[in-house]
Every structure is written in structure tokens, then in C-alpha cells.
Design a protein around this motif. Structure first.
Motif, PDB file in Angstrom:
ATOM      1  N   ASN A  32      -4.104   3.933   3.335  1.00 26.13           N
ATOM      2  CA  ASN A  32      -4.428   3.517   2.500  1.00 26.13           C
ATOM      3  C   ASN A  32      -3.885   2.248   3.732  1.00 26.13           C
ATOM      4  O   ASN A  32      -4.500   1.049   4.023  1.00 26.13           O
ATOM      5  CB  ASN A  32      -3.596   2.843   1.045  1.00 26.13           C
ATOM      6  N   GLU A  66      -2.231   0.585  -3.944  1.00 27.74           N
ATOM      7  CA  GLU A  66      -0.606   1.247  -3.750  1.00 27.74           C
ATOM      8  C   GLU A  66      -0.473   1.556  -1.453  1.00 27.74           C
ATOM      9  O   GLU A  66      -1.253   1.923  -0.996  1.00 27.74           O
ATOM     10  CB  GLU A  66      -0.963   2.997  -4.448  1.00 27.74           C
ATOM     11  N   GLU A  68       3.102   3.593  -0.056  1.00 28.17           N
ATOM     12  CA  GLU A  68       4.626   3.918   0.487  1.00 28.17           C
ATOM     13  C   GLU A  68       5.407   2.712   1.574  1.00 28.17           C
ATOM     14  O   GLU A  68       4.071   3.384   2.326  1.00 28.17           O
ATOM     15  CB  GLU A  68       4.571   5.479   0.251  1.00 28.17           C
ATOM     16  N   LYS A 121       7.279   3.281  -3.355  1.00 28.51           N
ATOM     17  CA  LYS A 121       5.680   3.290  -3.774  1.00 28.51           C
ATOM     18  C   LYS A 121       5.282   2.080  -4.735  1.00 28.51           C
ATOM     19  O   LYS A 121       6.092   1.816  -5.595  1.00 28.51           O
ATOM     20  CB  LYS A 121       5.757   4.780  -4.373  1.00 28.51           C
ATOM     21  N   LYS A 123       2.565  -0.898  -5.936  1.00 26.68           N
ATOM     22  CA  LYS A 123       1.351  -0.829  -7.164  1.00 26.68           C
ATOM     23  C   LYS A 123       1.122  -2.166  -7.199  1.00 26.68           C
ATOM     24  O   LYS A 123       2.730  -2.592  -7.991  1.00 26.68           O
ATOM     25  CB  LYS A 123       0.386  -0.140  -7.945  1.00 26.68           C
ATOM     26  N   GLY A 144       3.404  -7.279  -7.973  1.00 24.05           N
ATOM     27  CA  GLY A 144       4.056  -5.510  -7.901  1.00 24.05           C
ATOM     28  C   GLY A 144       4.362  -4.741  -8.868  1.00 24.05           C
ATOM     29  O   GLY A 144       5.498  -5.358  -8.802  1.00 24.05           O
ATOM     30  N   LEU A 147       6.491   2.076  -8.187  1.00 21.52           N
ATOM     31  CA  LEU A 147       5.840   3.327  -9.297  1.00 21.52           C
ATOM     32  C   LEU A 147       7.558   4.716  -9.301  1.00 21.52           C
ATOM     33  O   LEU A 147       7.654   3.909  -8.217  1.00 21.52           O
ATOM     34  CB  LEU A 147       5.144   4.098  -8.404  1.00 21.52           C
TER      35      LEU A 147
END
Length: 147
Positions: A32, A66, A68, A121, A123, A144, A147
Motif C-alpha cells: 500500500n 489501510e 501502517e 495501523k 483504515k 479513519g 486498528l
């Protein structure tokens, strides 16, 4: 506002040269982030720069995405809802430009999270902006959640 301008300069490809190098083991590498890093920029003049989005990142626009990364605060405080997310920890920002400038993404959370030097993290919905990148981040994760 001054902090945001400095962060935007880092985001758009300007960095500070340093004699030492960052610790490469701290850098987050993922598929990502590769998609985010594929964005190019076109400089029109000293005060205007625009993102050029390829097909790969456009496929993810307005969809859940997503990442990190490390929190780079825009405002003071232990709880953060709006910040930049980077592939490098904030304590290595001085090394930006030496081994490449880490791309950053603006994050806006629905609920605050506590600032940490560890990775987080997130999302959210990936938003792409065609506005002048010197004034606003071209890539954001909106609504967002941590997570």
C-alpha cells in the motif's frame, strides 16, 4: 499553519540534507505504501505543484484503504485526530532527503488516538486531491479508524 507548511514540503519532495543516514530498519515498506509512493508531482512554478495520479492509485480512490506508519503530529497534544502518517518515525525527519523523502498521507480519524512513537495501523477512505500540493495534501485517509 507553519508546521503544516513544513510537512507539506516534505510530502511534496523537498527535504533536509543530513550527514547521517536514517536507520533503514525503521522504515515501513508495504504494497500500500508502494501505491502511495507511485504518485508523481508536476511543478508549475515555485508556489504551485500538482499530484499526478496513476491508474494504480486511482483504483483505490474513495474506497477503504489501510496503512501502517508513524504519526507526525500537526498540532500539540497527546491525543490526535488529524495528523500526517509517514513511513519513517518523527525522530528521523531530519534525515529526510538523504535517502529519499518519505511520502506522507494526511489522516483524519473519527476518534482520537494517543500519540505514540510506535507504528499505528489506520483504515480509512482514500481521497485524492488535484489541488495545489503546496497548499493541501494530495493524499488523505478520511473517516479513519485505528486498528
Amino acid at each position: 499553519m507553519k508546521k503544516l507548511s513544513i510537512i507539506l514540503l516534505l510530502l511534496t519532495g523537498f527535504g533536509f540534507a543530513a550527514k547521517a543516514q536514517h536507520d533503514p530498519s525503521d522504515q515501513i515498506i508495504s504494497e500500500n505504501w508502494d501505491i502511495i509512493g507511485s504518485v508523481d508531482f508536476k511543478t508549475v512554478k515555485d508556489t504551485e505543484m500538482y499530484a499526478i495520479f496513476g491508474n494504480e492509485i486511482k483504483k483505490h480512490a474513495n474506497k477503504p484503504f489501510e496503512l501502517e506508519g508513524y504519526i507526525v503530529p500537526i498540532k500539540d497534544g497527546m491525543k490526535q485526530t488529524k495528523f500526517m502518517l509517514s513511513t519513517l518515525p518523527i525522530n528521523q525527519c531530519f534525515f529526510c532527503g538523504k535517502n529519499g523523502v518519505p511520502i506522507m498521507v494526511m489522516v483524519e480519524l473519527t476518534e482520537p488516538i494517543k500519540f505514540t512513537y510506535q507504528t499505528v495501523k489506520i483504515k480509512g477512505t482514500l481521497k485524492l486531491s488535484t489541488a495545489n500540493a503546496m497548499d493541501s495534501p494530495p493524499i488523505s485517509l478520511m473517516a479513519g479508524k485505528a486498528l
